[in-house]
Design an enzyme around this catalytic site. Structure first.
Site, PDB file in Angstrom:
ATOM      1  N   SER A 180      26.575  54.414  47.593  1.00 21.18           N
ATOM      2  CA  SER A 180      26.089  54.065  48.931  1.00 21.18           C
ATOM      3  C   SER A 180      26.407  55.154  49.938  1.00 21.18           C
ATOM      4  O   SER A 180      27.418  55.858  49.810  1.00 21.18           O
ATOM      5  CB  SER A 180      26.770  52.765  49.357  1.00 21.18           C
ATOM      6  OG  SER A 180      26.691  52.598  50.751  1.00 21.18           O
ATOM      7  N   TYR A 215      34.030  47.753  51.055  1.00 24.03           N
ATOM      8  CA  TYR A 215      32.767  47.975  50.326  1.00 24.03           C
ATOM      9  C   TYR A 215      32.631  49.458  49.974  1.00 24.03           C
ATOM     10  O   TYR A 215      32.382  49.820  48.828  1.00 24.03           O
ATOM     11  CB  TYR A 215      31.592  47.499  51.179  1.00 24.03           C
ATOM     12  CG  TYR A 215      30.241  47.929  50.628  1.00 24.03           C
ATOM     13  CD1 TYR A 215      29.775  47.437  49.414  1.00 24.03           C
ATOM     14  CD2 TYR A 215      29.440  48.846  51.318  1.00 24.03           C
ATOM     15  CE1 TYR A 215      28.548  47.841  48.900  1.00 24.03           C
ATOM     16  CE2 TYR A 215      28.221  49.251  50.819  1.00 24.03           C
ATOM     17  CZ  TYR A 215      27.781  48.741  49.611  1.00 24.03           C
ATOM     18  OH  TYR A 215      26.576  49.153  49.104  1.00 24.03           O
TER      19      TYR A 215
HETATM   20  N1  LIG Z   1      19.917  47.827  50.164  1.00 22.09           N
HETATM   21  C1  LIG Z   1      20.603  48.851  50.670  1.00 22.09           C
HETATM   22  O1  LIG Z   1      20.335  49.298  51.786  1.00 22.09           O
HETATM   23  C2  LIG Z   1      21.697  49.512  49.875  1.00 22.09           C
HETATM   24  C3  LIG Z   1      22.328  50.637  50.440  1.00 22.09           C
HETATM   25  C4  LIG Z   1      23.353  51.270  49.740  1.00 22.09           C
HETATM   26  C5  LIG Z   1      23.719  50.787  48.484  1.00 22.09           C
HETATM   27  N2  LIG Z   1      23.092  49.684  47.961  1.00 22.09           N
HETATM   28  C6  LIG Z   1      23.527  49.221  46.628  1.00 22.09           C
HETATM   29  O2  LIG Z   1      22.377  49.064  45.818  1.00 22.09           O
HETATM   30  C7  LIG Z   1      22.563  47.984  44.904  1.00 22.09           C
HETATM   31  C8  LIG Z   1      21.435  46.985  45.042  1.00 22.09           C
HETATM   32  O3  LIG Z   1      21.434  46.509  46.384  1.00 22.09           O
HETATM   33  P1  LIG Z   1      20.430  45.412  46.917  1.00 22.09           P
HETATM   34  O4  LIG Z   1      20.143  45.741  48.325  1.00 22.09           O
HETATM   35  O5  LIG Z   1      19.321  45.224  45.951  1.00 22.09           O
HETATM   36  O6  LIG Z   1      21.413  44.136  46.919  1.00 22.09           O
HETATM   37  P2  LIG Z   1      21.158  42.640  46.411  1.00 22.09           P
HETATM   38  O7  LIG Z   1      22.359  41.852  46.858  1.00 22.09           O
HETATM   39  O8  LIG Z   1      19.816  42.169  46.824  1.00 22.09           O
HETATM   40  O9  LIG Z   1      21.168  42.809  44.827  1.00 22.09           O
HETATM   41  C9  LIG Z   1      22.331  42.754  44.039  1.00 22.09           C
HETATM   42  C10 LIG Z   1      22.112  41.718  42.936  1.00 22.09           C
HETATM   43  O10 LIG Z   1      23.245  41.754  42.076  1.00 22.09           O
HETATM   44  C11 LIG Z   1      23.616  40.436  41.735  1.00 22.09           C
HETATM   45  N3  LIG Z   1      25.057  40.449  41.456  1.00 22.09           N
HETATM   46  C12 LIG Z   1      26.058  40.671  42.349  1.00 22.09           C
HETATM   47  N4  LIG Z   1      27.250  40.612  41.721  1.00 22.09           N
HETATM   48  C13 LIG Z   1      26.993  40.376  40.417  1.00 22.09           C
HETATM   49  C14 LIG Z   1      27.815  40.197  39.274  1.00 22.09           C
HETATM   50  N5  LIG Z   1      29.153  40.243  39.357  1.00 22.09           N
HETATM   51  N6  LIG Z   1      27.227  39.965  38.076  1.00 22.09           N
HETATM   52  C15 LIG Z   1      25.874  39.900  37.980  1.00 22.09           C
HETATM   53  N7  LIG Z   1      25.028  40.037  39.027  1.00 22.09           N
HETATM   54  C16 LIG Z   1      25.600  40.284  40.240  1.00 22.09           C
HETATM   55  C17 LIG Z   1      23.261  39.595  42.953  1.00 22.09           C
HETATM   56  O11 LIG Z   1      23.009  38.237  42.601  1.00 22.09           O
HETATM   57  C18 LIG Z   1      22.010  40.299  43.478  1.00 22.09           C
HETATM   58  O12 LIG Z   1      20.822  39.667  43.005  1.00 22.09           O
HETATM   59  C19 LIG Z   1      23.940  47.433  45.211  1.00 22.09           C
HETATM   60  O13 LIG Z   1      24.863  48.037  44.349  1.00 22.09           O
HETATM   61  C20 LIG Z   1      24.196  47.867  46.638  1.00 22.09           C
HETATM   62  O14 LIG Z   1      25.577  47.961  46.913  1.00 22.09           O
HETATM   63  C21 LIG Z   1      22.095  49.050  48.623  1.00 22.09           C
END
Ligand SMILES: NC(=O)c1ccc[n+]([C@@H]2O[C@H](COP(=O)([O-])OP(=O)(O)OC[C@H]3O[C@@H](n4cnc5c(N)ncnc54)[C@H](O)[C@@H]3O)[C@@H](O)[C@H]2O)c1
Length: 335
Positions: free
Chosen positions: A127, A152
């Site tokens: 991130s 985080y």
């Molecule tokens: N969306 C953003 O702007 C952004 C920015 C930087 C980093 N990220 C990273 O990208 C990745 C995806 O983000 P996103 O926006 O799609 O988030 P999101 O919360 O929509 O997706 C994450 C998914 O992982 C599942 N999950 C969480 N913990 C789990 C576990 N222990 N076991 C199994 N499933 C689990 C959740 O149910 C969820 O559906 C994440 O790692 C997030 O930290 C996202």
């Protein structure tokens, strides 16, 4: 070719899986469907994915290593894309243990699975938050990122360290992707663009932190997916020229690489809100608040490395991306 996508019911996981399925890959999705935000949205995303017969879904928690081991025994997996994590900066102040469980224990289990069942390439979500207290922009993967300002961010930085260790010890080709504020249809209801849209439509006041003096490198979901797909068949090679006495943090003598994946064009929060108002056709009632703990003032990605590797060039302007989001939002919530 089978690709394991963890967090497949999540925002980025859903879009990535959809594209991979359309390209004919066998996608194995894993998600625990936790209730951090509306589970209906996660289930609706899954319903779309399940329409493809090259999609297989397993619901379990990545913290459960036995389940993950069984999956790797059952399925031949070529590539792993680890997106499952507890996301959100502010939530990490109230629920720290969830972050340790999903982001550290869960990721360790992924690394162990890849150690015992070698894969061609492991990619994982880091991130922009790892830049923490840094203020020199654009953020470069060559910068040191040793000053996270939220738990985080600390878990994401830890993922990068754990990944490097496993890459070094067990020769696993690993790519870490620092995502910068990803937005788009089917997005995350905890993020500002989503709550702002809802509140403007419903005539409610929106909370704007740091008196609006913030800039974010908003990156449209299709550009993110394009970047991830471009990297699939580019597992990092050992960098023979890596200099241990002047170490570049983004690369190594191990097959390990870190990329920024952002828009390279930050937008001020106020301009972002004005754009949203224009698209929705309604003015926002803004209430200004001081900076929130754990937040950073600005994010801005230097994407030179990713451009050199795969010609990555984000195509979607904020106007176009937000228009697509608002159109989706209105349809999904029947506005
Ligand atoms: N969306 C953003 O702007 C952004 C920015 C930087 C980093 N990220 C990273 O990208 C990745 C995806 O983000 P996103 O926006 O799609 O988030 P999101 O919360 O929509 O997706 C994450 C998914 O992982 C599942 N999950 C969480 N913990 C789990 C576990 N222990 N076991 C199994 N499933 C689990 C959740 O149910 C969820 O559906 C994440 O790692 C997030 O930290 C996202």
């Amino acid at each position: 070719m089978s690709i394991l996508v963890t967090g497949a019911a999540g925002f980025i996981g859903f879009h990535l899986s959809s594209r991979l399925l359309a390209k004919g890959y066998h996608v194995i999705g894993v998600d625990n469907l936790n209730n951090y935000y509306d589970v209906r949205l996660k289930k609706d995303r899954l319903t779309q994915l399940k329409q493809h017969n090259n999609f297989t879904f397993y619901q379990f928690d990545l913290g459960d290593y036995d389940e993950l081991k069984d999956l790797f025994k059952m399925e031949k997996i070529n590539i792993v894309i680890n997106l499952a994590a507890q996301a959100g900066v502010r939530y990490s102040l109230q629920h720290p243990h969830t972050y340790i469980h999903s982001n550290l224990v869960g990721f360790l289990n992924i690394l162990e699975a890849c150690r015992h069942h070698p894969v061609d390439h492991l990619l994982f979500a880091s991130s922009s938050s790892v830049y923490g207290a840094n203020t020199s922009v654009p953020f470069s993967t060559k910068d040191s990122v040793d000053h996270p300002v939220s738990l985080y961010a600390a878990t994401k930085k830890s993922n990068e360290l754990m990944a490097h260790t496993y890459s070094h010890l067990f020769n696993i080709p690993i790519t870490g992707l620092r995502f910068f504020t990803v937005y788009g249809p089917w997005g995350r209801p905890d993020m500002a663009y989503y709550t702002f849209t809802r509140d403007i439509l419903e005539g409610r006041t929106i909370k704007v932190f740091n008196n609006g003096d913030m800039r974010r490198d908003f990156t449209y979901i299709d550009d993110i997916v394009e970047g991830i797909i471009g990297l699939l068949d580019q597992p990092p090679a050992i960098n023979a020229g890596w200099n241990p006495s002047d170490p570049d943090p983004s690369t190594s003598k191990a097959p390990y690489k870190i990329y920024n994946i952002g828009n390279n064009n930050p937008v001020s929060l106020i301009n972002f809100i004005r754009t949203l108002e224009n698209i929705i056709g309604k003015q926002a009632n803004i209430q200004l608040y001081p900076m929130q703990l754990g937040d950073v003032k600005e994010t801005y990605a230097d994407i030179t490395d990713l451009y050199e590797a795969i010609g990555f060039k984000p195509k979607t302007s904020i106007e176009e991306g937000l228009t697509k989001f608002v159109t989706w939002y209105k349809r999904y919530y029947r506005w």
